[in-house]
Design an enzyme around this catalytic site. Structure first.
Site, PDB file in Angstrom:
ATOM      1  CB  VAL A   1      -5.928  -1.584  13.656  1.00  0.00           C
ATOM      2  CG1 VAL A   1      -5.605  -0.165  13.244  1.00  0.00           C
ATOM      3  CG2 VAL A   1      -4.826  -2.555  13.220  1.00  0.00           C
TER       4      VAL A   1
ATOM      5  CG  ASN B   1      -1.295   2.789   5.346  1.00  0.00           C
ATOM      6  OD1 ASN B   1      -0.727   2.454   4.312  1.00  0.00           O
ATOM      7  ND2 ASN B   1      -0.623   3.153   6.448  1.00  0.00           N
TER       8      ASN B   1
ATOM      9  CB  SER C   1      -0.106  -6.305  -1.271  1.00  0.00           C
ATOM     10  OG  SER C   1       1.081  -6.955  -1.658  1.00  0.00           O
TER      11      SER C   1
ATOM     12  CE1 TYR D   1       1.900  -7.438   4.049  1.00  0.00           C
ATOM     13  CE2 TYR D   1       2.156  -8.169   1.778  1.00  0.00           C
ATOM     14  CZ  TYR D   1       2.025  -7.145   2.701  1.00  0.00           C
ATOM     15  OH  TYR D   1       2.011  -5.834   2.270  1.00  0.00           O
TER      16      TYR D   1
ATOM     17  CB  SER E   1      -3.365 -10.451   5.568  1.00  0.00           C
ATOM     18  OG  SER E   1      -2.250  -9.833   4.944  1.00  0.00           O
ATOM     19  CE  LYS E   2      -1.382  -5.790   2.965  1.00  0.00           C
ATOM     20  NZ  LYS E   2      -1.988  -4.519   3.434  1.00  0.00           N
TER      21      LYS E   2
ATOM     22  CB  ILE F   1       6.277   1.329  -1.482  1.00  0.00           C
ATOM     23  CG1 ILE F   1       5.149   1.000  -2.473  1.00  0.00           C
ATOM     24  CG2 ILE F   1       6.375   2.830  -1.236  1.00  0.00           C
ATOM     25  CD1 ILE F   1       5.277   1.593  -3.839  1.00  0.00           C
TER      26      ILE F   1
END
Ligand code: NAP
Length: 256
Positions: free
Chosen positions: A65, A91, A145, A160, A163-164, A193
């Site tokens: 991606v 995703n 998230s 992270y 990014s979220k 998860i």
């Protein structure tokens, strides 16, 4: 097969594993035809085989991606060979935990890779498919998230978290711009998860997992299947007046 997503073609990035795999299979059960785009082609092909064996329709393509040109080429191929995409699930994602003040090389690499895949990757794939989504009055489901909102209790992952947060901002911006074309754009915010993404943390960092559990009223980690219901809802007509939002599927994490 017939269901809530009959007549749709759904593209799922990162559908070879974990949450993306569960969403791809769940969408197929609801009647959507599935295209899995993943850099793990072998894993993607295995998921496609399972869907075909269950009587569904599915295809897999190798895609990184972060490669904008490859995203555009693949979007063209999908339209030409399979049809117009009406559901896009962004995703594909990675996580690594290094403090901002840790080794400079590690932190720089984390930033480039995590922002490149989790945020710029979402831009690249969406930009490549946006004409098809506008033509079909489609739906975009982005995977955010807990860290789309919080950084407390999730230390050492500045890239992270950034990014979220960015994925949620992009979700709102696109919902605002594409609403006039009938395209709805929403996000899902999974809690912890159980997937390969956090296999290492679950095996080697019990304190981190305990911290998550101490703040999860439902008292358990999530399974990839826990994300499928919200993903079907956001892709189907059941959510016809829902756009620019995020559904948290996190066991209630942000309440305590
Ligand atoms: P996963 O099991 O590791 O699956 C991610 C998939 O994305 C893998 O097949 C991976 O392939 C693929 N991928 C990685 N980089 C890619 C790239 N550059 N181009 C194309 N595909 C790529 O992870 P997951 O837990 O299901 O995570 C899915 C999404 O949920 C991610 O966005 C993640 O941030 C988000 N999320 C997960 C959790 C959780 O607790 N698991 C919580 C909140 C949010 P490779 O294996 O070959 O890299």
């Amino acid at each position: 097969m017939s269901g809530l997503l009959d007549g749709n073609l759904a593209v799922v990035t990162g559908g070879a594993s974990g949450i993306g795999e569960a969403i791809a299979k769940g969408y197929a059960k609801e009647g959507a035809h599935i295209v899995i785009l993943d850099n793990n082609l072998e894993g993607a092909a295995a998921v496609v085989k399972e869907i075909l064996d269950e009587g569904g329709e599915a295809w897999s393509f190798k895609l990184d991606v972060t490669n904008r040109n490859q995203c555009r080429e693949l979007a063209g191929q999908v339209a030409e060979k399979i049809g117009q995409t009406s559901i896009l699930v962004n995703n594909a994602g990675i996580n690594r935990r290094n403090a901002f003040t840790a080794d400079a090389d590690d932190v720089t690499q984390d930033w480039d890779d995590i922002i490149g895949i989790n945020l710029s990757g979402v831009f690249n794939v969406t930009h490549a498919f946006v004409d098809q989504l506008r033509a079909t009055k489609g739906r975009i489901v982005n995977i955010g998230s807990i860290q789309s909102f919080l950084h407390v209790r999730t230390p050492n992952s500045p890239a992270y978290t950034t990014s979220k947060h960015g994925v949620l901002g992009f979700t709102k911006a696109l919902a605002a711009e594409l609403g006039k074309d009938g395209v709805r754009v929403n996000a899902i915010g999974p809690g912890l998860i159980e997937t390969p993404l956090n296999e290492n943390a679950r095996a080697n960092n019990p304190e981190l997992i305990q911290t998550f559990m101490d703040h999860t009223p439902l008292g358990r980690t999530g399974k990839p299947e826990d994300i499928v219901g919200p993903a079907i809802f956001l892709a189907s007509d059941m959510s016809a007046y829902v756009s620019g939002g995020i559904i948290m599927a996190d066991g209630g994490y942000r309440t305590v």
